[in-house]
Design a protein around this motif. Structure first.
Motif, PDB file in Angstrom:
ATOM      1  N   MET A  66       0.835  -1.199   0.000  1.00 30.98           N
ATOM      2  CA  MET A  66       0.000   0.000   0.000  1.00 30.98           C
ATOM      3  C   MET A  66       0.872   1.253   0.000  1.00 30.98           C
ATOM      4  N   ALA A  67       0.469   2.237  -0.792  1.00 33.73           N
ATOM      5  CA  ALA A  67       1.119   3.553  -0.792  1.00 33.73           C
ATOM      6  C   ALA A  67       0.023   4.614  -0.808  1.00 33.73           C
ATOM      7  N   TYR A  68       0.331   5.773  -0.230  1.00 35.30           N
ATOM      8  CA  TYR A  68      -0.671   6.842  -0.164  1.00 35.30           C
ATOM      9  C   TYR A  68       0.029   8.190  -0.149  1.00 35.30           C
ATOM     10  N   ALA A  69      -0.722   9.230  -0.498  1.00 34.27           N
ATOM     11  CA  ALA A  69      -0.153  10.584  -0.533  1.00 34.27           C
ATOM     12  C   ALA A  69      -1.282  11.603  -0.547  1.00 34.27           C
ATOM     13  N   SER A  70      -0.958  12.821  -0.108  1.00 34.67           N
ATOM     14  CA  SER A  70      -1.888  13.951  -0.184  1.00 34.67           C
ATOM     15  C   SER A  70      -1.159  15.120  -0.830  1.00 34.67           C
ATOM     16  N   SER A 123      -8.205  23.001  -1.576  1.00 37.99           N
ATOM     17  CA  SER A 123      -8.668  21.620  -1.581  1.00 37.99           C
ATOM     18  C   SER A 123      -7.453  20.703  -1.630  1.00 37.99           C
ATOM     19  N   TYR A 124      -7.679  19.430  -1.330  1.00 36.36           N
ATOM     20  CA  TYR A 124      -6.584  18.477  -1.215  1.00 36.36           C
ATOM     21  C   TYR A 124      -6.931  17.208  -1.975  1.00 36.36           C
ATOM     22  N   LEU A 125      -5.960  16.705  -2.701  1.00 33.51           N
ATOM     23  CA  LEU A 125      -6.128  15.479  -3.463  1.00 33.51           C
ATOM     24  C   LEU A 125      -5.491  14.341  -2.679  1.00 33.51           C
ATOM     25  N   HIS A 126      -6.331  13.433  -2.151  1.00 34.76           N
ATOM     26  CA  HIS A 126      -5.854  12.282  -1.382  1.00 34.76           C
ATOM     27  C   HIS A 126      -5.818  11.064  -2.303  1.00 34.76           C
ATOM     28  N   GLN A 127      -4.695  10.350  -2.274  1.00 30.04           N
ATOM     29  CA  GLN A 127      -4.496   9.239  -3.205  1.00 30.04           C
ATOM     30  C   GLN A 127      -4.054   7.977  -2.476  1.00 30.04           C
ATOM     31  N   LEU A 128      -4.540   6.838  -2.976  1.00 25.53           N
ATOM     32  CA  LEU A 128      -4.193   5.536  -2.415  1.00 25.53           C
ATOM     33  C   LEU A 128      -3.892   4.578  -3.562  1.00 25.53           C
ATOM     34  N   GLU A 129      -2.874   3.740  -3.377  1.00 28.85           N
ATOM     35  CA  GLU A 129      -2.562   2.704  -4.367  1.00 28.85           C
ATOM     36  C   GLU A 129      -2.362   1.371  -3.657  1.00 28.85           C
ATOM     37  N   LEU A 130      -3.050   0.333  -4.151  1.00 24.53           N
ATOM     38  CA  LEU A 130      -2.886  -1.028  -3.657  1.00 24.53           C
ATOM     39  C   LEU A 130      -2.292  -1.879  -4.766  1.00 24.53           C
ATOM     40  N   ARG A 131      -1.282  -2.680  -4.406  1.00 20.33           N
ATOM     41  CA  ARG A 131      -0.654  -3.567  -5.379  1.00 20.33           C
ATOM     42  C   ARG A 131      -0.705  -5.010  -4.867  1.00 20.33           C
ATOM     43  N   SER A 145      -8.387   8.062  -5.926  1.00 21.22           N
ATOM     44  CA  SER A 145      -8.138   9.451  -5.544  1.00 21.22           C
ATOM     45  C   SER A 145      -9.464  10.126  -5.219  1.00 21.22           C
ATOM     46  N   THR A 146      -9.421  11.056  -4.280  1.00 22.69           N
ATOM     47  CA  THR A 146     -10.601  11.821  -3.915  1.00 22.69           C
ATOM     48  C   THR A 146     -10.194  13.251  -3.593  1.00 22.69           C
ATOM     49  N   GLU A 147     -11.010  14.182  -3.943  1.00 24.03           N
ATOM     50  CA  GLU A 147     -10.756  15.604  -3.675  1.00 24.03           C
ATOM     51  C   GLU A 147     -11.584  16.030  -2.463  1.00 24.03           C
ATOM     52  N   GLN A 148     -10.908  16.536  -1.426  1.00 21.75           N
ATOM     53  CA  GLN A 148     -11.586  16.924  -0.197  1.00 21.75           C
ATOM     54  C   GLN A 148     -11.059  18.265   0.286  1.00 21.75           C
ATOM     55  N   LEU A 149     -11.849  18.965   1.093  1.00 25.16           N
ATOM     56  CA  LEU A 149     -11.426  20.242   1.653  1.00 25.16           C
ATOM     57  C   LEU A 149     -10.573  20.064   2.898  1.00 25.16           C
ATOM     58  N   ASN A 150     -10.693  18.905   3.551  1.00 20.28           N
ATOM     59  CA  ASN A 150      -9.914  18.639   4.760  1.00 20.28           C
ATOM     60  C   ASN A 150      -8.568  18.032   4.375  1.00 20.28           C
ATOM     61  N   PRO A 151      -7.447  18.540   4.911  1.00 21.31           N
ATOM     62  CA  PRO A 151      -6.118  18.046   4.519  1.00 21.31           C
ATOM     63  C   PRO A 151      -5.729  16.705   5.144  1.00 21.31           C
ATOM     64  N   ALA A 152      -6.487  16.206   6.119  1.00 16.63           N
ATOM     65  CA  ALA A 152      -6.101  14.988   6.846  1.00 16.63           C
ATOM     66  C   ALA A 152      -6.559  13.743   6.103  1.00 16.63           C
ATOM     67  N   ILE A 153      -5.630  13.017   5.500  1.00 20.40           N
ATOM     68  CA  ILE A 153      -5.981  11.802   4.772  1.00 20.40           C
ATOM     69  C   ILE A 153      -6.474  10.713   5.720  1.00 20.40           C
ATOM     70  N   SER A 154      -6.091  10.796   7.007  1.00 21.44           N
ATOM     71  CA  SER A 154      -6.513   9.788   7.979  1.00 21.44           C
ATOM     72  C   SER A 154      -8.032   9.710   8.107  1.00 21.44           C
ATOM     73  N   LEU A 155      -8.715  10.835   7.873  1.00 25.23           N
ATOM     74  CA  LEU A 155     -10.175  10.852   7.959  1.00 25.23           C
ATOM     75  C   LEU A 155     -10.826  10.058   6.834  1.00 25.23           C
ATOM     76  N   PHE A 156     -10.109   9.886   5.735  1.00 28.03           N
ATOM     77  CA  PHE A 156     -10.698   9.294   4.542  1.00 28.03           C
ATOM     78  C   PHE A 156     -10.107   7.934   4.176  1.00 28.03           C
ATOM     79  N   MET A 157      -9.087   7.489   4.902  1.00 31.20           N
ATOM     80  CA  MET A 157      -8.434   6.238   4.536  1.00 31.20           C
ATOM     81  C   MET A 157      -9.380   5.033   4.523  1.00 31.20           C
ATOM     82  N   PRO A 158     -10.260   4.851   5.534  1.00 32.08           N
ATOM     83  CA  PRO A 158     -11.177   3.707   5.462  1.00 32.08           C
ATOM     84  C   PRO A 158     -12.059   3.749   4.210  1.00 32.08           C
ATOM     85  N   ASP A 159     -12.480   4.948   3.810  1.00 35.29           N
ATOM     86  CA  ASP A 159     -13.323   5.075   2.623  1.00 35.29           C
ATOM     87  C   ASP A 159     -12.521   4.847   1.341  1.00 35.29           C
ATOM     88  N   LEU A 160     -11.279   5.312   1.314  1.00 34.81           N
ATOM     89  CA  LEU A 160     -10.424   5.063   0.148  1.00 34.81           C
ATOM     90  C   LEU A 160     -10.191   3.559  -0.025  1.00 34.81           C
TER      91      LEU A 160
END
Length: 207
Positions: free
Chosen positions: A87-91, A140-148, A164-179
């Motif tokens: 797993m890799a992720y970035a904001s 806004s913030y672009l949160h990204q997740l990659e699974l291999r 990837s999802t575009e959100q106003l909140n910068p914390a990717i931790s809030l969206f990781m379960p949904d990603l």
């Protein structure tokens, strides 16, 4: 009687509000050589910089939970791993114009804009735009997740999923379960597909 009926009506409205659903959406790309008969027994593979990363370990537990919900089984002594999952992720920070005829999302990493309004579709722009000082802009913030997914024996890539999802909140931790849920939605998605997927999220809060 009127008082009782009014109380019942109010209770019903509160119940409906408490059971209402919100949505979470993101863009999902899927590339794979997945075989339906493949055993879904996995082991999580960490990159060197993830070994002592507390944030990553929280997301790894969320990954395990989502894989379990998707019918995967973690390897043990009786069930050796068939595949590795990494797993890799970035904001990334971006700016979204809100009072221009051509509002756009700007990605500072790839310098890629996504047009809004009547002008849809991505386009490349070599340098950051210079906006007028009086232009209203919201962040806004672009949160990204990659699974291999890779074969344990041959190391052959079995699946690569990007979300990837575009959100106003910068914390990717809030969206990781949904990603993670988006990544594993109807796994595997058609090979080579890229589409926007929405998740229904039940809420219990009543204001």
């Amino acid at each position: 009687m009127i008082h009782i009926a009014r109380s019942v009506l109010i209770s019903g409205v509160v119940f409906l509000l408490s059971a209402c659903a919100s949505t979470f959406s993101g863009q999902v790309s899927s590339f794979h050589e997945w075989q339906p008969q493949m055993a879904k027994i996995y082991v999580v593979e960490r990159a060197p910089d993830q070994e002592n990363n507390p944030e990553y370990k929280v997301y790894e537990e969320q990954l395990r939970k989502q894989l379990g919900l998707s019918g995967f089984q973690e390897a043990d002594a009786q069930h050796p791993a068939v595949m590795k999952v990494s797993m890799a992720y970035a904001s990334n920070f971006a700016e979204l114009q809100v009072n221009s005829m051509h509002p756009a999302l700007y990605d500072p990493i790839w310098r890629l804009h996504f047009r809004r309004g009547l002008y849809y579709g991505p386009y490349w722009y070599p340098y950051p735009s210079l906006y007028p000082s009086d232009l209203s802009v919201k962040r806004s913030y672009l949160h990204q997740l990659e699974l291999r997914f890779s074969d344990v024996q041959s190391n052959k890539r079995l699946a690569d999923i990007k979300v990837s999802t575009e959100q106003l909140n910068p914390a990717i931790s809030l969206f990781m379960p949904d990603l993670l849920a988006l990544a594993m939605q109807d796994f595997p998605q058609p090979n080579g597909s890229t589409k926007v997927i929405e998740l229904q999220k039940a809420t219990k809060e009543v204001k």
